[in-house]
Design an enzyme around this catalytic site. Structure first.
Site, mmCIF file in Angstrom:
data_model
loop_
_atom_site.group_PDB
_atom_site.id
_atom_site.type_symbol
_atom_site.label_atom_id
_atom_site.label_comp_id
_atom_site.label_asym_id
_atom_site.label_seq_id
_atom_site.Cartn_x
_atom_site.Cartn_y
_atom_site.Cartn_z
ATOM 1 N N GLU A 1 4.918 -45.407 -28.828
ATOM 2 C CA GLU A 1 4.654 -45.020 -27.441
ATOM 3 C C GLU A 1 5.773 -45.537 -26.542
ATOM 4 O O GLU A 1 6.171 -46.699 -26.631
ATOM 5 C CB GLU A 1 3.299 -45.579 -26.995
ATOM 6 C CG GLU A 1 3.020 -45.554 -25.510
ATOM 7 C CD GLU A 1 3.129 -44.178 -24.888
ATOM 8 O OE1 GLU A 1 3.626 -44.085 -23.749
ATOM 9 O OE2 GLU A 1 2.712 -43.178 -25.530
ATOM 10 N N ARG B 1 -10.291 -41.312 -17.317
ATOM 11 C CA ARG B 1 -9.317 -41.187 -18.405
ATOM 12 C C ARG B 1 -8.964 -42.555 -19.000
ATOM 13 O O ARG B 1 -8.790 -42.699 -20.209
ATOM 14 C CB ARG B 1 -8.051 -40.497 -17.892
ATOM 15 C CG ARG B 1 -7.010 -40.217 -18.962
ATOM 16 C CD ARG B 1 -5.800 -39.506 -18.374
ATOM 17 N NE ARG B 1 -6.102 -38.127 -18.007
ATOM 18 C CZ ARG B 1 -5.897 -37.086 -18.806
ATOM 19 N NH1 ARG B 1 -5.380 -37.259 -20.008
ATOM 20 N NH2 ARG B 1 -6.192 -35.873 -18.407
ATOM 21 N N TYR C 1 -16.048 -34.321 -8.980
ATOM 22 C CA TYR C 1 -17.165 -34.748 -9.830
ATOM 23 C C TYR C 1 -17.142 -36.269 -9.928
ATOM 24 O O TYR C 1 -16.084 -36.894 -9.869
ATOM 25 C CB TYR C 1 -17.130 -34.099 -11.214
ATOM 26 C CG TYR C 1 -15.874 -34.314 -12.028
ATOM 27 C CD1 TYR C 1 -15.682 -35.473 -12.783
ATOM 28 C CD2 TYR C 1 -14.878 -33.338 -12.081
ATOM 29 C CE1 TYR C 1 -14.539 -35.652 -13.560
ATOM 30 C CE2 TYR C 1 -13.736 -33.511 -12.846
ATOM 31 C CZ TYR C 1 -13.579 -34.675 -13.582
ATOM 32 O OH TYR C 1 -12.439 -34.840 -14.340
ATOM 33 N N ASP D 1 -0.075 -31.093 -26.141
ATOM 34 C CA ASP D 1 0.839 -30.442 -25.199
ATOM 35 C C ASP D 1 2.225 -30.211 -25.783
ATOM 36 O O ASP D 1 2.938 -29.311 -25.327
ATOM 37 C CB ASP D 1 0.975 -31.282 -23.932
ATOM 38 C CG ASP D 1 -0.193 -31.107 -22.974
ATOM 39 O OD1 ASP D 1 -1.040 -30.229 -23.223
ATOM 40 O OD2 ASP D 1 -0.265 -31.844 -21.969
#
Length: 384
Positions: free
Chosen positions: A31, A104, A210, A290
Site C-alpha cells: 500500500e 468507510r 443517509y 477500479d
C-alpha cells in the site's frame, strides 16, 4: 508456497487478501499510504456484496456496525415531492443479503484487522513491474523491490499495474463532479437520521443523504455537472457556499443539509472514466476493482463490485492447482459481469438527472432491482 503480491490496500485489495487466505494462500498487500487512516465518507454495501463479505466471516460485524435503511426515497429537488420509493425491508428475504450503509473507515478497519497488519507493507508506491519467466519483480518509489509469483493490481482508477500491462489511454473527465461531507446528526432535523436513504434529484444534479454509525453522522453526497476538468482528489477541500449556490432554490431539506456542513468539512472531486477492458490478465498479473472497471457512482456499485471480484478471485484460486490458471479462470468469471455494472453505472447519471424529474416518476428507469444486480452472489455463482 505461491507468493502473491496485492498492489493496493483499499477495500478491494484487503478483501482479496482475505479471500486468498481462505483459499490457503499467504498474500502480502503493498500500500502506497504510510498508514491506514480515517477515510471520511459513507459507504453503501448492496446485497450482492454483503453475501460475499458474509462468506468471508463478516456477518456479525456487518450486523452490529452497519445501518440498514428501511426505505430509499427519490424526491423532486425543488418541491420535495416524492417521485419514487423503494422498500428495503425485505432485502434479505428477496436477495439473500441485507442492504447496508457504513462509515468507510469502519469497514476498512475491520478488513485490516481480519487480514492482519503483519501482512501489509506500507509506504510502497509501485513504480515498475518486470514479468519474468517464473516470477515478477516489483519496484517501488523508495528504491526497494520485491518478488512475487502472482501480482494482483488493485490500485484504483489510475492503476500503475493496468498502465504497465495494457498501456491504455489516460482517464477522461466524465463531466460529473462529486461533493461529500459528513455532518453530525444532531445538527439536522430528525428526518435526516431516520433509517432511510434520501435522494433529491433535478436537472443535471442530485443530493443524497443517509445516516451512519447509528444517528451519529449523516453522509451527504452531491453530484453535479461541469464542462471543464475538475481536480480529481478525495482530499480537495471546497466551501459549502459553492455547493449552496449550485442548489439554490431547492427543497428546504436540501438547504438545511448544506447549511449544516462545517466550513472545513466539504470535499469535491471530479469523476473520471476509462474505457472498458476485455482483458484483465496478462501472464502472472491480473487486475481487480477500479483498476479493471472504474465506474460512476450512480448505482453504488464501485466498492461492491470490487468485493465481488475479490470473493470470486479467492474461489478461483481455491479451485485451481496452478495459480496462473486461477487468474485466467477469474478473468473469465468476472469480465462480463463487471462490464455490465460499469456500463449501467455510467448511464445512471443521465437516467437519474433527467431534465424533468417527473420523467423519472412517470417512466421509472431500470434500477438495481430490475437489472438483477442484487441477485448476484459472488460466493456461489457458477465459475464457468
Amino acid at each position: 508456497m505461491t507468493r502473491i503480491a496485492i498492489v493496493g490496500g483499499g477495500i478491494g485489495g484487503l478483501t482479496a487478501g482475505i479471500a486468498l487466505q481462505k483459499a490457503g494462500y499467504e498474500p502480502l498487500v503493498y500500500e502506497r499510504a504510510p498508514q491506514f487512516g480515517e477515510v471520511g465518507a459513507g459507504l453503501s454495501i448492496s446485497p450482492n456484496a454483503v453475501k460475499g463479505l458474509e462468506s468471508l466471516g463478516f456477518a456479525d460485524f456487518l450486523r452490529a456496525t452497519c445501518n440498514e435503511p428501511l426505505d430509499q426515497f427519490i424526491l423532486h429537488g425543488q418541491t420535495g415531492e416524492q417521485l419514487q420509493r423503494f422498500d428495503r425491508r425485505d432485502c434479505r428475504e428477496t436477495y439473500g443479503g441485507s442492504y447496508y450503509q457504513i462509515h468507510r473507515a469502519d469497514m476498512l478497519d475491520a478488513l485490516v484487522k481480519a487480514f492482519g497488519t503483519r501482512n501489509c507493507r506500507m509506504g510502497k508506491s509501485l513504480k515498475t513491474l518486470e514479468q519474468r519467466k517464473d516470477h515478477i519483480l516489483l519496484g517501488f518509489d523508495d528504491n526497494s523491490s520485491a518478488e512475487a509469483d502472482i501480482v494482483i493490481g488493485v490500485d484504483g482508477l489510475r492503476s500503475v499495474v493496468r498502465d504497465i500491462l495494457f498501456d491504455t489511454p489516460d482517464p477522461k473527465f466524465s463531466g460529473h463532479v462529486a461533493w461529500r461531507a459528513l455532518i453530525p446528526g444532531n445538527r439536522l432535523s430528525p428526518r435526516a437520521t431516520e433509517r432511510s436513504n434520501i435522494n433529491h434529484i433535478g436537472a443535471g444534479q442530485n443530493l443524497v443523504t443517509y445516516p451512519i454509525r447509528g444517528t451519529e453522522l449523516v453522509n451527504m453526497v452531491a453530484l453535479t455537472r461541469a464542462s471543464g476538468w475538475v481536480e480529481e482528489s478525495w482530499n480537495a477541500k471546497a466551501k459549502p457556499a459553492e455547493l449552496a449556490a449550485l442548489f439554490e432554490g431547492w427543497a428546504p431539506y436540501v438547504t438545511e443539509v448544506i447549511a449544516a456542513i462545517g466550513e472545513d468539512d466539504l470535499y469535491r472531486w471530479g469523476l473520471f472514466i476509462r474505457e472498458p477492458l476485455k482483458q484483465w490478465v496478462k501472464g502472472r498479473i491480473g487486475l481487480l476493482g477500479d483498476a479493471a472497471h472504474p465506474m460512476l457512482p450512480y448505482m453504488g456499485q464501485g466498492a461492491s463490485s470490487a468485493i465481488e471480484d475479490a470473493v470470486v478471485l479467492g474461489r478461483c484460486f481455491a479451485a485451481c492447482k496452478d495459480p496462473v490458471d486461477a487468474l485466467s479462470f477469474y478473468e473469465r468469471a468476472r469480465v462480463e459481469r463487471a462490464a455490465f455494472l460499469q456500463a449501467e453505472s455510467n448511464l445512471g447519471g443521465d437516467r437519474l438527472q433527467a431534465l424533468d424529474p417527473y420523467v423519472l416518476r412517470d417512466n421509472p428507469p431500470k434500477n438495481e432491482d430490475a437489472l438483477g444486480i442484487f441477485s448476484y452472489d459472488p460466493s456461489t455463482v457458477e465459475l464457468a
